[in-house]
Design a protein around this motif. Structure first.
Motif, PDB file in Angstrom:
ATOM      1  N   GLU A 198       7.143   4.791   0.872  1.00 23.11           N
ATOM      2  CA  GLU A 198       6.615   3.708   0.034  1.00 23.11           C
ATOM      3  C   GLU A 198       7.665   3.185  -0.941  1.00 23.11           C
ATOM      4  O   GLU A 198       7.742   1.974  -1.196  1.00 23.11           O
ATOM      5  N   ASP A 199       8.496   4.066  -1.486  1.00 17.57           N
ATOM      6  CA  ASP A 199       9.555   3.591  -2.388  1.00 17.57           C
ATOM      7  C   ASP A 199      10.548   2.692  -1.653  1.00 17.57           C
ATOM      8  O   ASP A 199      11.024   1.691  -2.218  1.00 17.57           O
TER       9      ASP A 199
ATOM     10  N   ARG B 269       2.671  -2.177  -6.777  1.00 18.24           N
ATOM     11  CA  ARG B 269       2.764  -0.891  -6.089  1.00 18.24           C
ATOM     12  C   ARG B 269       1.374  -0.261  -5.963  1.00 18.24           C
ATOM     13  O   ARG B 269       0.506  -0.464  -6.815  1.00 18.24           O
ATOM     14  N   ASP B 270       1.212   0.551  -4.901  1.00 15.14           N
ATOM     15  CA  ASP B 270      -0.048   1.250  -4.634  1.00 15.14           C
ATOM     16  C   ASP B 270      -1.213   0.253  -4.636  1.00 15.14           C
ATOM     17  O   ASP B 270      -2.219   0.426  -5.349  1.00 15.14           O
TER      18      ASP B 270
ATOM     19  N   TYR C 194       8.780  -0.618  -1.243  1.00 14.99           N
ATOM     20  CA  TYR C 194       8.776  -1.361  -2.503  1.00 14.99           C
ATOM     21  C   TYR C 194      10.136  -2.027  -2.735  1.00 14.99           C
ATOM     22  O   TYR C 194      10.225  -3.201  -3.104  1.00 14.99           O
TER      23      TYR C 194
ATOM     24  N   CYS D 133       0.832  -1.205   0.000  1.00 16.81           N
ATOM     25  CA  CYS D 133       0.000   0.000   0.000  1.00 16.81           C
ATOM     26  C   CYS D 133       0.867   1.256   0.000  1.00 16.81           C
ATOM     27  O   CYS D 133       1.976   1.276   0.534  1.00 16.81           O
ATOM     28  N   SER D 134       0.340   2.320  -0.571  1.00 17.46           N
ATOM     29  CA  SER D 134       1.077   3.584  -0.677  1.00 17.46           C
ATOM     30  C   SER D 134       1.088   4.317   0.655  1.00 17.46           C
ATOM     31  O   SER D 134       0.377   3.955   1.603  1.00 17.46           O
ATOM     32  N   ASP D 135       1.882   5.374   0.721  1.00 15.39           N
ATOM     33  CA  ASP D 135       1.955   6.171   1.947  1.00 15.39           C
ATOM     34  C   ASP D 135       0.628   6.857   2.234  1.00 15.39           C
ATOM     35  O   ASP D 135       0.171   6.897   3.385  1.00 15.39           O
TER      36      ASP D 135
END
Length: 349
Positions: free
Chosen positions: A124-125, A142-143, A128, A108-110
């Motif tokens: 998040e990077d 991603r996301d 990943y 999940c993204s920030d």
């Protein structure tokens, strides 16, 4: 000839049993295992690019190793902040669920994480990047969405979803995996007790002063650590006190070691002294004890003195016993004779 007959009989035997069916050949053929030398790939925005038809697979079929023409695609999602052994063990279980598994991991993204769960330590990077270097992961999404939808499952051709069986309450739902469980696509994994991202953050918060002093000592500035002027001076003073304590502790250990060595040497000296004293006493007793060398020396010296002393003249006739006896007459002292009258007159002249 024998080899030909033997080979021919094997071929005839296989042909007589009807041969191997194409479906059985497909089941026996397994795709080559990918060497774990390269990082995992990122999933495309368009979803799974495989042209292989996605047939519905039951849990029993997947455990038997079917379908043989493609791997079973298992999806596991999470935040994976401060990636640790608990995350890795969960992904290992998901990877080993079936004989031929392709593991897709959604991160999940920030923005989504901060909205539903809270702030993260890693971006998040960074998260990943941590996932693609895990040996059990084949693909990273991603996301990833917070709640899995039928469209997302179809887009990435997901057969099963792996997660621990504890109901995950979030986003206004009692369990975000409830519909996945009802569809028969959920496979449970076991959590690793004693390790989690929250536990790691709790350790840091609990020992905040220790880690601030550690980073100050490693060269970080007070501004980088968001520490005020007074606290900075306090932490640096504590560092000096700790250094002094460590120095005192080192000196104490060295002094104890020195005292221990001195004690050992003193014990050795006392032991050697006792041995030497025993040796000296033994030699003394051997020399001066009864019936020992000193008495032998005295006896020999007495015999020598007896041999050198004068003997008494025989009191009997010469024809008496020749045994010589020591004279017992007292020693006479010399005294001057009285002067005569002539000598006196001469001395007066």
């Amino acid at each position: 000839m024998a080899n030909r007959k033997r080979n021919g009989s094997r071929a005839n035997g296989r042909a007589g049993r009807g041969g191997v069916q194409p479906q059985q050949q497909q089941q026996r053929k397994r795709p080559p295992i990918k060497a774990l030398r390269e990082p995992a790939i990122f999933a495309k925005q368009s979803g799974c690019a495989s042209d292989t038809p996605q047939d519905k697979v039951t849990l029993a079929q997947a455990r038997r190793g079917t379908p043989a023409h493609r791997p079973v695609r298992v999806y596991a999602d999470g935040i994976f902040d401060l990636f640790h052994s608990g995350h890795a063990r969960a992904l290992m279980q998901a990877k080993n669920l079936f004989p031929n598994t392709q593991l897709i991991v959604g991160v999940c993204s920030d923005a989504l994480t901060h909205k539903y769960k809270g702030y993260t330590v890693m971006t998040e990077d960074e998260r990943y990047e941590a996932l693609i270097h895990c040996r059990y992961v084949d693909e990273v999404v991603r996301d990833a969405p917070w709640t899995l939808t039928p469209e997302f499952l179809k887009k990435h051709k997901i057969d099963f979803v792996a997660h621990d069986d504890i109901p995950y309450t979030s986003a206004g739902s009692d369990d975000v995996y409830k519909h996945i469980k009802e569809a028969g696509m959920f496979v449970a994994t076991q959590r690793t007790e004693g390790i989690s991202t929250s536990d790691l953050i709790t350790r840091i918060v609990r020992d905040y002063d220790v880690y601030v002093r550690r980073n100050l000592q490693r060269g970080y500035t007070a501004r980088e650590l968001n520490v005020g002027f007074i606290n900075e001076k306090k932490y640096r003073l504590q560092q000096q006190v700790d250094r002094m304590k460590e120095t005192v502790r080192t000196v104490e250990e060295k002094s104890k070691h020195l005292v221990h060595r001195v004690e050992e040497k003193s014990h050795d000296l006392i032991h050697k002294w006792e041995e030497k004293s025993r040796e000296f006493i033994g030699n003394f007793l051997e020399l001066f004890g009864p019936d020992k060398a000193w008495h032998m020396i005295q006896e020999r010296s007495g015999r020598v003195l007896q041999a050198l002393s004068p003997y008494q003249s025989p009191s009997t006739s010469p024809s008496s016993s020749p045994t010589r006896r020591r004279s017992t007459s007292p020693v006479t002292h010399w005294s001057p004779l009285p002067f005569t009258a002539t000598q006196r007159s001469l001395s007066q002249q």
